[in-house]
Design a protein around this motif. Structure first.
Motif, PDB file in Angstrom:
ATOM      1  N   GLU A 184       0.533  -1.073   0.291  1.00  0.00           N
ATOM      2  CA  GLU A 184       0.264   0.052   0.393  1.00  0.00           C
ATOM      3  C   GLU A 184       0.998   0.910  -0.042  1.00  0.00           C
ATOM      4  O   GLU A 184       0.667   2.084  -0.861  1.00  0.00           O
TER       5      GLU A 184
ATOM      6  N   GLU B 108      -6.791   5.209   5.544  1.00  0.00           N
ATOM      7  CA  GLU B 108      -7.843   4.755   5.748  1.00  0.00           C
ATOM      8  C   GLU B 108      -7.539   2.992   4.969  1.00  0.00           C
ATOM      9  O   GLU B 108      -7.994   2.176   6.015  1.00  0.00           O
ATOM     10  N   SER B 109      -6.454   3.280   4.314  1.00  0.00           N
ATOM     11  CA  SER B 109      -6.598   1.541   3.672  1.00  0.00           C
ATOM     12  C   SER B 109      -5.788   1.210   5.104  1.00  0.00           C
ATOM     13  O   SER B 109      -5.319  -0.431   5.173  1.00  0.00           O
TER      14      SER B 109
ATOM     15  N   LYS C 273      -5.871   1.746   8.259  1.00  0.00           N
ATOM     16  CA  LYS C 273      -6.363   1.598   9.446  1.00  0.00           C
ATOM     17  C   LYS C 273      -7.263   0.452   9.445  1.00  0.00           C
ATOM     18  O   LYS C 273      -7.437  -0.647  10.227  1.00  0.00           O
ATOM     19  N   SER C 274      -7.719   0.373   7.906  1.00  0.00           N
ATOM     20  CA  SER C 274      -8.761  -1.297   7.742  1.00  0.00           C
ATOM     21  C   SER C 274      -7.535  -2.464   7.936  1.00  0.00           C
ATOM     22  O   SER C 274      -7.701  -3.144   8.938  1.00  0.00           O
ATOM     23  N   LEU C 275      -6.282  -2.335   7.596  1.00  0.00           N
ATOM     24  CA  LEU C 275      -4.999  -2.974   7.592  1.00  0.00           C
ATOM     25  C   LEU C 275      -4.718  -3.680   8.811  1.00  0.00           C
ATOM     26  O   LEU C 275      -5.124  -4.815   9.605  1.00  0.00           O
TER      27      LEU C 275
ATOM     28  N   GLY D 291      -7.027  -2.668  11.711  1.00  0.00           N
ATOM     29  CA  GLY D 291      -7.985  -3.718  12.628  1.00  0.00           C
ATOM     30  C   GLY D 291      -7.942  -4.924  11.910  1.00  0.00           C
ATOM     31  O   GLY D 291      -8.500  -5.820  13.022  1.00  0.00           O
ATOM     32  N   CYS D 292      -7.721  -5.327  10.657  1.00  0.00           N
ATOM     33  CA  CYS D 292      -8.679  -6.961  10.021  1.00  0.00           C
ATOM     34  C   CYS D 292      -6.966  -7.624  10.748  1.00  0.00           C
ATOM     35  O   CYS D 292      -7.304  -8.418  11.014  1.00  0.00           O
TER      36      CYS D 292
ATOM     37  N   ASN E 237      -4.105  -7.704  13.112  1.00  0.00           N
ATOM     38  CA  ASN E 237      -4.629  -6.757  14.440  1.00  0.00           C
ATOM     39  C   ASN E 237      -2.792  -6.575  14.614  1.00  0.00           C
ATOM     40  O   ASN E 237      -2.143  -7.190  14.980  1.00  0.00           O
TER      41      ASN E 237
END
Length: 1556
Positions: A175, A191-192, A194-196, A198-199, A201
């Motif tokens: 990314e 944003e990408s 943050k999602s990584l 969260g996904c 951990n």
């Protein structure tokens, strides 16, 4: 905890008042703490209360109740109380007294209601909690705490590391590493991420670390990554720790920090995402290490410099070089990675000046910029800031220049648009850059050009506060940046010239201050500069060792290359060498032609600094001469400033300042500079031809007036003139020099050697003359008149000495007269009726009338009774140029040029074009000289016409000519004749001109007499150079006198019928005069001889003093007057003898005097062939000798003298006879001097008056008298007859002696004193008649015999003061001689009066009465005096007393006779001894008349005794009758002579009254 002690009364009366007081205190403390104060005071109060309970002073219940009441005061009171309990817990647990511990636990237990358990569990010890029952077991409680802490701090709850969650991190890297050229923004990528997280951990810190790593590899994407980090980051400290961890990783010895990491850190700092203080601690090395390294570098540099300066053997040199190489290699190998410098470079690259400045402040000065990368980065940043201003104001015409691309960083320093903007950042950047601006010559040139543009603006717009501030900034930059940078640039002449374009706009004092800082301070501020200085000195030493006249060109190029960068060091060494070895001056000056303009200016500063060196003495160790180093520097100044275009203002101002401070040593520099630059040479050793040339125009002066013809001085003299005018130094220098002449003697000369004072005085005076001559010949008329004030202002306000004031004003008068003359000519061009000469006279009157009025204030009013201001001003305003045309000098120079042209034509080696040029030059010079001669001739004719018209009003008839001449000598002639060589000639020629003009009331004869008669004091008061000039003046005066003396026709043409040779000193004007009033030719020759004699006397006196100044000066004067003096052989011999003695005496003592004397002695011997005997010099007849015994035995010392004494006597007799006749009643002082002269004259020179010569003479006289006694025929019978006569007169002698003694006792003292003047007048009258009337020889002999007998008989009766001198009978003189005397007696009264008035002081009186002429008259006068005395004493006695005394004395007659005869030889011896002592003690300058009269009488008495013993005349008994007949004749003659003498006396008194 703060200490607070509760009062003991509160505890005692707790119930009544103590509790209330404590509660009140706590309330007050609680209120204070609510306002933000510390809680320490309230804690202390509670602690004191609890302590009282624990110690048992208060009941625990009372304490607990009060504590419970306290809980309402603050919300945090339970916590405060818990803190107090925890402290008490610690204290009581360590105390051995269990009671206190129990009281403590009880108190805590009572307070459980007000303090929560949780707080107590936090604060109190587990054992205490167990005892209170708050926990069950302390051990279990401890174990529980450990477990909780482990869980909190040591147990990791996240296990998703990179190797475990590689998919999530892989996606994250993908990314971040994608192509960012599209519409991808940091917000989308965030944003990408943050999602990584969260996904998968993911750890946020690890994510941040990966973002930084990717940013490091893509450092060009600043904008994207910075905005991403800014939006992602939560705490700046976390980011700083991660960065620090990265830097720490590269701090290993083998690792090198990548530049991209520096760039990231710089970008984050620049955008304030991290703080510099947080990151700085993570960087290596430490600041202390950097400071130590800097100090080590400086010490090593100094050590290297020391090695270079030290003298080392070649083998040691090579070893040291190898060691230095090894050290440098080790340094290069071990050079550690300096992360602070790397970060600094990165900050500079992106334009973050603020953070970069902070880092540089932490380091030693110029440490950071000594690294080339940082210096270049900073230079680039400066380029960016100055670019707009440089494009507007600094780019030269026609230059394009390369454009500098600005940074894309908006936060970088703002570019400067105006000069004021430079103060914002640019100047501070340059100051940090320092000497390392040398890395960027282009930026160097830009800064210099900006400074130049600013200076032009500063000079045109005027001076405001802002402009002054900016000027000081530019000066600081020049001092701290530009000059040190130039030192580190290797041989960049262009930069040196560029810098000069700025520096030449600064005043010289600003420049010199910069050079001083550069030379003395800059080189010690940085290790590199220390090394550069040492290397420059070594190289300069190498070049100077090999510099010769032959290799000037090669060495000059090497000096030029070396001096482009470090001129101060090179010149300092060169000047030190020149001060030691003055033979280096010529090659050094020639080798300086390859210097830049800046270097020339620096050279001027270095010379001034060397001159002003306070550690060097300007005198040699003997304190008599100026040091050689100063003389060498002065010579260098003259040569350098003439040859090269160096600004002179600083040097001239230095000389001016030294003069202001009263120091005249440095005038030597000004003298050399003016001599070399203007070609004006000052020397007193000029030849006659040169001096003649100096009286002509400027062209003749340049061609023939100087020793070294300095050509091509037009440009250099113009530079000197412009500098003097621009800096207003022309007049101040003149005035300071004029004032300093006397300052040398009276202010400077206190402790200095007399020789040095004289030298400094001469130097000051010569420089003034030279400098004034330069101004007069080079300044335009307007410039000169504008700067020189009027004569009265010069003298009265500026206190300039009169001679110097007129010297400065003289050119101004000449200019004004010529300009006025031109105006009058133009105004009356159409009307040609008035001649040009009259116009010139009118112009002179208009210009000089104000001068005549101004002159009056210079002297007291009584001066103008004798001289007219017009005459005074005329004398001082004219020059030799105005009086005569040196036609011979013009002709000589024209002939030289013709010879040159001929030589050029005949020389085949010269190319044709050069031949043509040289011939044109010579022809042009020839025409100029001829034109100049014509111009001067017209000018002289005009001046002489003007003087002819003025002369009748020059001298007033108010006072006597003698006083007029005195004032003329005092105020005009003497001050000017020692001013310069030309002025010396001028003074002599002016006197001759005044004589030739037939000026009324001017006595030429008296003027010459006064000049020649009194030279001792003038010579003694001169300096060395003044002696040269005074000698030249005397020589010129003597030339005129010699010309008149040598030819009767010349004398009659130029002197007879001239008022100057009138010998009657009437105050009236010239009325033609009688022949008797004119001095005839023969008498003039006598007077000239007298002058020569006076010069000899003065010279011998000076030579005999033993004083250095007297001897040196008189020798100089004698050398100068050698062409005209001595001309008489005996005078020359006397001088030669004395000078030879000086040579012997001074050979080892004073070498300079020895050299002078030896030189004069040799030249005097060569002149001997031109000397003549005295009788050839002036008309003089030798007296014939008589064969009678009486004439053989003249007076004391007459028969023993050599032949020269005869001529000497005749000389004095002829020249001074008139005095004795015309002035019978002269002052006693003159009589005393004449007597002293008689006593001391020995060998014909009239001045060798030492005691030694007198003794020798007396011894000779005694020997000769003994011989004459033996040789005298018929001595035995005469002696017998004389003895018989003595026996017959014994009775009568004894009686008369007693009678005389009694008469003397009866006579009052006043009466006795009255007798003496009468005796003198009688004697003088008789001397006159004796000189005028010759006696018959037989009667003369009878008179002599009779006088001897009388002296013999009356010796005991006459007092000692009336003893008569022995007569000298020159009875055999011829009839012609007597006739000549009679003629002289008629013609010489005027001459004698001139001579008498010419005597300035009694010592120099010219009235010399010689013995061999006046002896007969003197003996007669003495006889008459004795007879008169006898007659006066006898009539007063009564006959009765006589008879009584005769009766009494008859009894003692035989006893008296015996006593007299026995004492006679003894008395004779005593009188001889007294005579010898008197001879020894007498000197030419006798103090009083009575002493000299006594000496005469004693000498005459002793000589008469000797004659009475030796001469024994044959007498018969009839001699008494003859004596009586002679007495009658004498008495009759006496009466006649007395009457005639009285008449003459009256006449003389009348003439003397007129004279007075």
């Amino acid at each position: 905890m703060a200490t607070l002690i509760l009062p003991g009364e509160w505890i005692k009366n707790w119930e009544k008042s103590g509790k209330h007081e404590f509660v009140q205190l706590c309330k007050e403390l609680a209120e204070k703490t609510n306002h933000g104060s510390e809680i320490g005071d309230i804690q202390a109060a509670l602690y004191e209360l609890c302590c009282q309970g624990v110690h048992g002073n208060l009941k625990l219940e009372l304490v607990a109740s009060v504590l419970g009441d306290m809980m309402e005061l603050r919300d945090d009171m339970p916590s405060i109380l818990a803190d107090v309990f925890s402290i008490l817990d610690l204290e009581t647990s360590t105390v051995e007294e269990k009671i206190k511990r129990d009281h403590y636990t009880q108190l805590v237990g009572l307070c459980l209601f007000c303090v929560p358990e949780a707080i107590l569990k936090e604060r109190l010890d587990p054992e205490t909690l167990e005892s209170l029952g708050l926990i069950k077991q302390a051990h279990q409680f401890n174990q529980k705490i450990v477990k909780i802490k482990t869980k909190l701090f040591y147990k990791q709850q996240k296990f998703n590391l990179l190797r475990e969650e590689n998919e999530g991190y892989a996606k994250l890297i993908t990314e971040l590493g994608q192509d960012l050229s599209g519409n991808i923004t940091s917000h989308i990528v965030l944003e990408s991420i943050k999602s990584l997280i969260g996904c998968f951990n993911l750890d946020p810190n690890r994510v941040l670390d990966i973002i930084l790593e990717v940013y490091k590899s893509r450092s060009d994407q600043d904008e994207f990554f910075l905005s991403l980090i800014k939006s992602y980051m939560c705490e700046p400290l976390t980011l700083c720790h991660i960065l620090g961890f990265k830097f720490k990783f590269y701090q290993e010895p083998s690792e090198e920090t990548p530049k991209s990491l520096y760039h990231i850190a710089a970008a984050l700092l620049h955008h304030n995402l991290i703080a510099l203080e947080d990151l700085y601690v993570h960087l290596m090395p430490q600041d202390g290490t950097i400071i130590e390294e800097h100090k080590r570098d400086i010490s090593e540099a100094k050590q290297v410099a020391r090695k270079l300066v030290m003298v080392v053997l070649p083998s040691e040199k090579s070893e040291d070089k190898e060691k230095d190489k090894e050290k440098d290699e080790e340094k290069n190998e071990k050079s550690p990675d300096n992360q602070k410098l790397g970060l600094l470079e990165a900050l500079l690259r992106i334009g973050d000046w603020q953070h970069a400045q902070c880092i540089m402040d932490q380091m030693p000065s110029f440490y950071a910029t000594s690294h080339k990368a940082i210096a270049l980065a900073l230079c680039h940043l400066v380029h960016l800031t100055v670019e707009p201003l440089y494009r507007r104001a600094g780019v030269p015409k026609g230059a394009r220049g390369c454009i500098v691309r600005p940074l894309r960083n908006n936060r970088a320093p703002c570019p400067a648009e105006t000069f004021e903007d430079l103060r914002r950042d640019t100047f501070s950047m340059l100051c940090y850059l320092g000497p390392h601006l040398s890395h960027d010559p282009i930026l160097f040139a830009k800064i210099v050009r900006l400074g130049k543009a600013y200076m032009k603006e500063y000079q045109s717009d005027g001076r405001t506060d802002k402009m002054e501030t900016l000027l000081s900034c530019f000066l600081s930059i020049a001092d701290q940046v530009l000059l040190p940078s130039l030192s580190l640039m290797e041989c960049n002449a262009c930069m040196s010239e560029e810098l000069w374009t700025l520096f030449k706009l600064f005043p010289y004092h600003h420049r010199y201050r910069l050079y001083g800082q550069w030379k003395n301070e800059t080189y010690s501020s940085h290790p590199l500069l220390v090394k550069v200085k040492a290397q420059t000195v070594e190289r300069a030493r190498y070049i100077m060792k090999r510099l010769t006249k032959e290799n000037v060109k090669q060495s000059g190029r090497q000096i030029g290359k070396l001096s482009h960068s470090n001129p101060t060091i090179v010149f300092d060494y060169m000047l030190s060498q020149i001060q030691w070895y003055d033979n280096l001056i010529v090659p050094v000056v020639d080798s300086l032609k390859y210097l830049t303009s800046l270097n020339y200016d620096v050279l001027a500063y270095c010379i001034i600094e060397a001159l002003a060196n306070p550690e060097k003495e300007k005198m040699k160790h003997d304190d008599t001469t100026i040091s050689s180093w100063l003389q060498s520097l002065a010579s260098l100044c003259g040569a350098v400033f003439r040859k090269y275009p160096i600004e002179l203002a600083g040097l001239l101002q230095y000389v001016t300042n030294q003069l202001k401070a009263g120091k005249s040593f440095d005038l030597l520099i000004l003298k050399e500079v003016v001599q070399k630059m203007a070609g004006i040479e000052i020397t007193d050793e000029m030849t006659t031809e040169q001096l003649e040339a100096m009286t002509g125009g400027e062209q003749l002066k340049a061609e023939g007036g100087y020793f070294g013809q300095i050509r091509n001085t037009k440009k250099s003299s113009q530079r000197l003139k412009e500098t003097l005018l621009d800096h207003e130094l022309a007049l101040p220098l003149c005035l300071l020099m004029a004032q300093q002449r006397n300052g040398v003697v009276f202010l400077e000369g206190g402790e200095k050697h007399l020789k040095l004072v004289g030298h400094l005085y001469d130097q000051c005076h010569d420089t003034l003359v030279q400098f004034g001559g330069f101004l007069a010949s080079n300044l335009s008329t307007e410039d000169y008149i504008k700067r020189v004030p009027s004569i009265d202002i010069l003298c009265n306000q500026f206190h300039t000495p009169h001679d110097a004031a007129f010297f400065l004003s003289r050119p101004m008068y000449g200019h004004q007269i010529l300009s006025k003359y031109d105006e009058l000519k133009k105004a009356e061009k159409g009307n040609r009726q008035q001649p040009k000469v009259q116009k010139y006279v009118a112009a002179c009157e208009q210009v000089m009338t104000p001068v005549h009025e101004a002159v009056i204030s210079l002297h007291p009013s009584r001066v103008w009774d004798d001289l007219r201001p017009q005459f005074y001003a005329t004398f001082w305003s004219l020059t030799m140029y105005d009086l005569a045309v040196p036609q011979a000098a013009y002709e000589r120079e024209v002939n030289k040029l013709k010879a040159q042209i001929k030589a050029i034509e005949e020389n085949p080696d010269i190319p044709l074009n050069k031949k043509k040029k040289e011939k044109e030059r010579c022809t042009a010079l020839q025409e100029k000289l001829q034109e100049e001669e014509k111009k001067q001739l017209e000018h002289v004719q005009r001046v002489l016409h003007r003087l002819k018209l003025e002369k009748d009003n020059w001298l007033l008839a108010k006072s006597t000519k003698n006083e007029t001449i005195t004032k003329f000598l005092q105020l005009c002639l003497f001050p000017r004749c020692i001013f310069s060589s030309i002025d010396a000639v001028y003074c002599a020629r002016f006197v001759e001109l005044v004589h030739q003009q037939k000026t009324p009331n001017f006595c030429t004869l008296l003027c010459y007499d006064r000049v020649f008669s009194a030279i001792i004091y003038t010579v003694a008061s001169c300096t060395e150079n003044e002696s040269h000039r005074y000698g030249r003046f005397l020589c010129c005066m003597l030339e005129t006198v010699t010309r008149w003396h040598s030819d009767r026709a010349t004398y009659e043409k130029e002197c007879v019928n001239y008022p100057g040779f009138l010998t009657i000193f009437r105050a009236t004007g010239f009325d033609g005069g009688n022949k008797a009033d004119q001095l005839d030719y023969e008498n003039f020759r006598h007077v000239v001889h007298k002058w020569h004699y006076m010069l000899t006397k003065a010279s011998v006196h000076c030579l005999e003093t033993g004083d250095y100044t007297h001897i040196r000066n008189i020798l100089i004067v004698l050398i100068k007057i050698l062409p005209c003096y001595p001309k008489v052989l005996n005078l020359g011999q006397a001088l030669e003898c004395r000078v030879h003695k000086i040579c012997l005496e001074e050979k080892d003592k004073r070498p300079d005097l020895y050299a002078l004397a030896l030189g004069y002695s040799g030249r005097l011997k060569s002149q001997k062939v031109h000397m003549v005997p005295e009788n050839e010099f002036h008309h003089k007849e030798q007296p014939t000798r008589s064969t009678t015994p009486a004439t053989q035995q003249n007076g004391p010392g007459s028969s023993g003298k050599p032949t020269t004494s005869k001529s000497e006597e005749g000389t004095s007799e002829d020249s001074d006879r008139g005095k004795d006749k015309s002035q019978g009643t002269t002052k006693p002082v003159n009589k005393a001097n004449s007597a002293a002269a008689k006593v001391t004259t020995s060998n014909g020179n009239g001045a060798l008056n030492s005691t030694k010569t007198v003794k020798e003479r007396d011894d000779k006289e005694k020997k000769e008298k003994k011989e004459k006694k033996e040789k005298t025929p018929g001595s035995t019978p005469e002696a017998k007859a004389e003895n018989r006569r003595e026996k017959q007169r014994d009775d009568r002698a004894g009686k008369e002696e007693r009678v005389a003694r009694e008469g003397k006792e009866k006579t009052p003292k006043a009466d006795r004193e009255k007798v003496k003047p009468d005796e003198k007048t009688v004697k003088d009258d008789k001397t006159k008649t004796g000189n005028g009337e010759p006696m018959d020889p037989s009667r003369e002999r009878d008179a002599i015999k009779e006088s001897k007998n009388k002296e013999k008989g009356d010796r005991s009766a006459v007092p000692a003061s009336l003893k008569s001198p022995v007569p000298r009978s020159d009875s055999a003189e011829s009839e012609r001689d007597h006739k000549r005397r009679k003629l002289d007696s008629h013609s010489s009264p005027s001459h004698s009066s001139s001579v008498k008035d010419s005597s300035i002081e009694p010592k120099e009186s010219t009235s010399k009465h010689h013995i061999n002429f006046n002896s007969v008259a003197r003996s007669k006068s003495r006889e008459r005096e004795l007879e008169k005395k006898d007659l006066e004493t006898t009539p007063g006695r009564s006959k009765e007393k006589k008879e009584e005394k005769e009766r009494k004395d008859r009894k003692r007659d035989h006893a008296v006779i015996d006593r007299e005869t026995s004492q006679e030889p003894k008395r004779r011896k005593d009188e001889n001894a007294a005579n010898a002592t008197k001879n020894n003690s007498t000197s030419p300058s006798s103090d009083s008349p009575p002493s000299t009269e006594r000496e005469k009488s004693k000498r005459s008495k002793s000589s008469s005794k000797e004659k009475a013993d030796s001469v024994k005349p044959e007498r018969t008994s009839s001699s008494s009758k003859k004596e009586s007949r002679h007495d009658k004749e004498k008495s009759e003659k006496k009466e006649k002579r007395d009457s005639s003498g009285g008449k003459e006396e009256k006449k003389h008194h009348k003439s003397s009254d007129k004279h007075r």
